[in-house]
Design a protein around this motif. Structure first.
Motif, PDB file in Angstrom:
ATOM      1  N   MET A  55     -20.091  33.213   0.335  1.00 39.54           N
ATOM      2  CA  MET A  55     -18.981  32.379  -0.033  1.00 39.54           C
ATOM      3  C   MET A  55     -19.518  30.967  -0.315  1.00 39.54           C
ATOM      4  SD  MET A  55     -15.379  31.699   2.012  1.00 39.54           S
ATOM      5  CE  MET A  55     -15.346  33.275   2.769  1.00 39.54           C
ATOM      6  N   ASP A  56     -19.033  30.348  -1.378  1.00 37.20           N
ATOM      7  CA  ASP A  56     -19.458  28.996  -1.740  1.00 37.20           C
ATOM      8  C   ASP A  56     -18.889  27.967  -0.775  1.00 37.20           C
ATOM      9  OD1 ASP A  56     -20.807  29.961  -3.919  1.00 37.20           O
ATOM     10  OD2 ASP A  56     -19.146  29.597  -5.317  1.00 37.20           O
ATOM     11  N   ASP A  57     -19.519  26.799  -0.756  1.00 27.30           N
ATOM     12  CA  ASP A  57     -19.023  25.718   0.094  1.00 27.30           C
ATOM     13  C   ASP A  57     -17.647  25.243  -0.353  1.00 27.30           C
ATOM     14  OD1 ASP A  57     -21.143  25.716   1.812  1.00 27.30           O
ATOM     15  OD2 ASP A  57     -22.229  24.107   0.785  1.00 27.30           O
ATOM     16  N   GLU A  58     -17.372  25.314  -1.668  1.00 31.82           N
ATOM     17  CA  GLU A  58     -16.058  24.904  -2.155  1.00 31.82           C
ATOM     18  C   GLU A  58     -14.971  25.840  -1.656  1.00 31.82           C
ATOM     19  OE1 GLU A  58     -16.337  24.626  -6.384  1.00 31.82           O
ATOM     20  OE2 GLU A  58     -17.784  22.993  -6.298  1.00 31.82           O
ATOM     21  N   ASP A  59     -15.263  27.127  -1.605  1.00 35.12           N
ATOM     22  CA  ASP A  59     -14.300  28.090  -1.078  1.00 35.12           C
ATOM     23  C   ASP A  59     -14.055  27.860   0.404  1.00 35.12           C
ATOM     24  OD1 ASP A  59     -14.131  29.275  -3.566  1.00 35.12           O
ATOM     25  OD2 ASP A  59     -15.616  30.815  -3.084  1.00 35.12           O
ATOM     26  N   LYS A  60     -15.112  27.577   1.139  1.00 31.75           N
ATOM     27  CA  LYS A  60     -14.981  27.305   2.569  1.00 31.75           C
ATOM     28  C   LYS A  60     -14.161  26.049   2.803  1.00 31.75           C
ATOM     29  CE  LYS A  60     -19.354  29.465   3.751  1.00 31.75           C
ATOM     30  NZ  LYS A  60     -20.723  29.235   4.191  1.00 31.75           N
ATOM     31  N   PHE A  61     -14.379  25.023   1.967  1.00 29.21           N
ATOM     32  CA  PHE A  61     -13.608  23.797   2.097  1.00 29.21           C
ATOM     33  C   PHE A  61     -12.132  24.043   1.786  1.00 29.21           C
ATOM     34  CE2 PHE A  61     -12.167  19.592   0.608  1.00 29.21           C
ATOM     35  CZ  PHE A  61     -12.462  18.868   1.743  1.00 29.21           C
ATOM     36  N   GLY A  62     -11.852  24.884   0.814  1.00 31.17           N
ATOM     37  CA  GLY A  62     -10.468  25.222   0.473  1.00 31.17           C
ATOM     38  C   GLY A  62      -9.783  25.998   1.578  1.00 31.17           C
ATOM     39  N   ILE A  63     -10.488  26.924   2.190  1.00 29.43           N
ATOM     40  CA  ILE A  63      -9.920  27.690   3.296  1.00 29.43           C
ATOM     41  C   ILE A  63      -9.664  26.775   4.489  1.00 29.43           C
ATOM     42  CG2 ILE A  63     -10.427  29.502   4.984  1.00 29.43           C
ATOM     43  CD1 ILE A  63     -11.844  30.994   2.703  1.00 29.43           C
ATOM     44  N   CYS A  64     -10.584  25.855   4.755  1.00 29.73           N
ATOM     45  CA  CYS A  64     -10.377  24.905   5.845  1.00 29.73           C
ATOM     46  C   CYS A  64      -9.192  23.982   5.552  1.00 29.73           C
ATOM     47  CB  CYS A  64     -11.626  24.076   6.084  1.00 29.73           C
ATOM     48  SG  CYS A  64     -12.904  25.003   6.932  1.00 29.73           S
ATOM     49  N   GLY A  65      -8.968  23.662   4.296  1.00 35.11           N
ATOM     50  CA  GLY A  65      -7.793  22.877   3.924  1.00 35.11           C
ATOM     51  C   GLY A  65      -6.504  23.629   4.209  1.00 35.11           C
ATOM     52  N   LEU A  66      -6.496  24.922   3.903  1.00 33.77           N
ATOM     53  CA  LEU A  66      -5.314  25.732   4.220  1.00 33.77           C
ATOM     54  C   LEU A  66      -5.096  25.836   5.724  1.00 33.77           C
ATOM     55  CD1 LEU A  66      -5.656  28.623   1.626  1.00 33.77           C
ATOM     56  CD2 LEU A  66      -3.995  26.769   1.624  1.00 33.77           C
ATOM     57  N   ILE A  67      -6.178  26.010   6.460  1.00 36.81           N
ATOM     58  CA  ILE A  67      -6.078  26.056   7.919  1.00 36.81           C
ATOM     59  C   ILE A  67      -5.534  24.737   8.443  1.00 36.81           C
ATOM     60  CG2 ILE A  67      -7.446  26.153  10.054  1.00 36.81           C
ATOM     61  CD1 ILE A  67      -9.273  28.159   8.585  1.00 36.81           C
ATOM     62  N   TRP A  68      -5.980  23.627   7.865  1.00 39.21           N
ATOM     63  CA  TRP A  68      -5.524  22.305   8.286  1.00 39.21           C
ATOM     64  C   TRP A  68      -4.026  22.139   8.050  1.00 39.21           C
ATOM     65  CZ3 TRP A  68      -4.523  17.790   5.036  1.00 39.21           C
ATOM     66  CH2 TRP A  68      -4.266  16.640   5.795  1.00 39.21           C
ATOM     67  N   ILE A  69      -3.547  22.540   6.880  1.00 39.21           N
ATOM     68  CA  ILE A  69      -2.133  22.391   6.558  1.00 39.21           C
ATOM     69  C   ILE A  69      -1.276  23.283   7.442  1.00 39.21           C
ATOM     70  CG2 ILE A  69      -0.413  22.816   4.756  1.00 39.21           C
ATOM     71  CD1 ILE A  69      -2.541  21.874   2.737  1.00 39.21           C
ATOM     72  N   LEU A  70      -1.686  24.534   7.624  1.00 41.07           N
ATOM     73  CA  LEU A  70      -0.910  25.450   8.465  1.00 41.07           C
ATOM     74  C   LEU A  70      -0.885  25.011   9.923  1.00 41.07           C
ATOM     75  CD1 LEU A  70      -1.965  28.906   7.013  1.00 41.07           C
ATOM     76  CD2 LEU A  70       0.265  27.814   6.853  1.00 41.07           C
ATOM     77  N   SER A  71      -2.029  24.608  10.447  1.00 36.43           N
ATOM     78  CA  SER A  71      -2.054  24.178  11.846  1.00 36.43           C
ATOM     79  C   SER A  71      -1.291  22.873  12.041  1.00 36.43           C
ATOM     80  CB  SER A  71      -3.480  24.056  12.350  1.00 36.43           C
ATOM     81  OG  SER A  71      -4.173  23.057  11.658  1.00 36.43           O
ATOM     82  N   MET A  72      -1.329  21.990  11.052  1.00 33.41           N
ATOM     83  CA  MET A  72      -0.566  20.754  11.143  1.00 33.41           C
ATOM     84  C   MET A  72       0.930  21.052  11.208  1.00 33.41           C
ATOM     85  SD  MET A  72      -0.679  17.394   8.682  1.00 33.41           S
ATOM     86  CE  MET A  72      -0.197  18.324   7.254  1.00 33.41           C
ATOM     87  N   TYR A  73       1.389  21.974  10.383  1.00 31.04           N
ATOM     88  CA  TYR A  73       2.799  22.353  10.394  1.00 31.04           C
ATOM     89  C   TYR A  73       3.184  23.002  11.721  1.00 31.04           C
ATOM     90  CZ  TYR A  73       7.062  24.875   9.366  1.00 31.04           C
ATOM     91  OH  TYR A  73       8.332  25.374   9.423  1.00 31.04           O
ATOM     92  N   LEU A  74       2.345  23.901  12.225  1.00 31.32           N
ATOM     93  CA  LEU A  74       2.649  24.583  13.484  1.00 31.32           C
ATOM     94  C   LEU A  74       2.659  23.613  14.662  1.00 31.32           C
ATOM     95  CD1 LEU A  74       0.611  27.875  13.041  1.00 31.32           C
ATOM     96  CD2 LEU A  74       3.087  27.590  12.957  1.00 31.32           C
ATOM     97  N   PHE A  75       1.690  22.708  14.716  1.00 30.96           N
ATOM     98  CA  PHE A  75       1.669  21.731  15.809  1.00 30.96           C
ATOM     99  C   PHE A  75       2.854  20.772  15.716  1.00 30.96           C
ATOM    100  CE2 PHE A  75      -2.999  22.587  16.259  1.00 30.96           C
ATOM    101  CZ  PHE A  75      -2.921  23.042  17.559  1.00 30.96           C
ATOM    102  N   ALA A  76       3.211  20.339  14.510  1.00 29.10           N
ATOM    103  CA  ALA A  76       4.347  19.423  14.353  1.00 29.10           C
ATOM    104  C   ALA A  76       5.644  20.095  14.789  1.00 29.10           C
ATOM    105  CB  ALA A  76       4.451  18.944  12.911  1.00 29.10           C
TER     106      ALA A  76
END
Length: 56
Positions: free
Chosen positions: A1-22
């Protein structure tokens, strides 16, 4: 997996976890400013740990 794909997946994880924690902090009757600050901080910390471990 490319670093760009990993960064995109981490961005999705960030948005989802931010919503769940909020929403969790909102249900626990935290003030809005505190729930936003805590959710941003915790979710950013989690996503950066995942990204750092993936790129090693």
């Amino acid at each position: 997996m490319d670093d760009e794909d990993k960064f995109g997946i981490c961005g999705l994880i960030w948005i989802l976890s931010m919503y769940l924690f909020a929403s969790a902090f909102g249900k626990w009757n935290f003030p809005i400013w505190l729930s936003v600050f805590l959710s941003l901080t915790i979710s950013l910390f989690i996503s950066m740990i995942i990204y750092i471990k993936w790129t090693k």
